[in-house]
Design a protein around this motif. Structure first.
Motif, PDB file in Angstrom:
ATOM      1  N   THR A   1      13.566   0.161  -4.150  1.00  0.00           N
ATOM      2  CA  THR A   1      14.753   0.886  -3.727  1.00  0.00           C
ATOM      3  C   THR A   1      14.935   0.809  -2.224  1.00  0.00           C
ATOM      4  N   ASN A   2      13.928   0.342  -1.515  1.00  0.00           N
ATOM      5  CA  ASN A   2      14.021   0.167  -0.071  1.00  0.00           C
ATOM      6  C   ASN A   2      13.097  -0.972   0.331  1.00  0.00           C
ATOM      7  N   THR A   3      12.992  -1.211   1.614  1.00  0.00           N
ATOM      8  CA  THR A   3      12.167  -2.314   2.090  1.00  0.00           C
ATOM      9  C   THR A   3      10.702  -2.065   1.773  1.00  0.00           C
ATOM     10  N   LEU A   4      10.066  -3.068   1.181  1.00  0.00           N
ATOM     11  CA  LEU A   4       8.665  -2.953   0.797  1.00  0.00           C
ATOM     12  C   LEU A   4       7.767  -3.638   1.815  1.00  0.00           C
TER      13      LEU A   4
ATOM     14  N   SER B   1       1.979  -5.406   1.039  1.00  0.00           N
ATOM     15  CA  SER B   1       1.014  -4.889   0.061  1.00  0.00           C
ATOM     16  C   SER B   1       1.717  -4.250  -1.134  1.00  0.00           C
ATOM     17  N   GLU B   2       2.835  -3.588  -0.884  1.00  0.00           N
ATOM     18  CA  GLU B   2       3.598  -2.986  -1.969  1.00  0.00           C
ATOM     19  C   GLU B   2       4.203  -4.067  -2.861  1.00  0.00           C
ATOM     20  N   ALA B   3       4.734  -5.097  -2.229  1.00  0.00           N
ATOM     21  CA  ALA B   3       5.329  -6.201  -2.991  1.00  0.00           C
ATOM     22  C   ALA B   3       4.273  -6.894  -3.849  1.00  0.00           C
TER      23      ALA B   3
ATOM     24  N   GLN C   1       1.241   7.230  -1.411  1.00  0.00           N
ATOM     25  CA  GLN C   1       1.448   8.005  -0.188  1.00  0.00           C
ATOM     26  C   GLN C   1       2.918   7.979   0.229  1.00  0.00           C
ATOM     27  N   LYS C   2       3.550   6.824   0.110  1.00  0.00           N
ATOM     28  CA  LYS C   2       4.950   6.694   0.468  1.00  0.00           C
ATOM     29  C   LYS C   2       5.826   7.551  -0.444  1.00  0.00           C
TER      30      LYS C   2
ATOM     31  N   GLN D   1       8.182  10.816   0.563  1.00  0.00           N
ATOM     32  CA  GLN D   1       9.598  10.909   0.207  1.00  0.00           C
ATOM     33  C   GLN D   1       9.870  12.161  -0.619  1.00  0.00           C
ATOM     34  N   PHE D   2       8.978  12.500  -1.526  1.00  0.00           N
ATOM     35  CA  PHE D   2       9.127  13.689  -2.358  1.00  0.00           C
ATOM     36  C   PHE D   2       9.130  14.952  -1.496  1.00  0.00           C
ATOM     37  N   LYS D   3       8.197  15.024  -0.563  1.00  0.00           N
ATOM     38  CA  LYS D   3       8.129  16.196   0.324  1.00  0.00           C
ATOM     39  C   LYS D   3       9.377  16.313   1.178  1.00  0.00           C
ATOM     40  N   THR D   4       9.927  15.180   1.621  1.00  0.00           N
ATOM     41  CA  THR D   4      11.145  15.192   2.437  1.00  0.00           C
ATOM     42  C   THR D   4      12.318  15.706   1.621  1.00  0.00           C
ATOM     43  N   LEU D   5      12.411  15.302   0.364  1.00  0.00           N
ATOM     44  CA  LEU D   5      13.507  15.731  -0.500  1.00  0.00           C
ATOM     45  C   LEU D   5      13.428  17.222  -0.837  1.00  0.00           C
TER      46      LEU D   5
END
Length: 64
Positions: free
Chosen positions: A6-9, A12-14, A53-54, A58-62
């Motif tokens: 959904t955003n730039t990876l 390592s994520e890719a 962790q990412k 994001q969850f905490k920000t929302l």
């Protein structure tokens, strides 16, 4: 199950998502990337942790 970005990876994520989407075993994934199964397992664990962790961040920000 096909996980999409959904955003730039980060690389390592890719890599982790490539494994999830395209391979059944770590052994074959390691062979494909010309490394050992043990090294690939460590890489995938670290990659998974980065994604978690990412997502937590994001969850905490929302939820603020």
């Amino acid at each position: 199950m096909n996980i999409t970005k959904t955003n730039t990876l980060q690389p390592s994520e890719a890599l982790f998502l490539e494994w999830i989407n395209d391979f059944i075993t770590i052994k074959k994934f390691a062979e494909y990337h010309a490394t050992t199964e043990k090294k690939m397992h460590k890489i995938l664990i670290l990659s998974r942790d980065i994604i978690i962790q990412k997502e937590n961040k994001q969850f905490k920000t929302l939820n603020k």
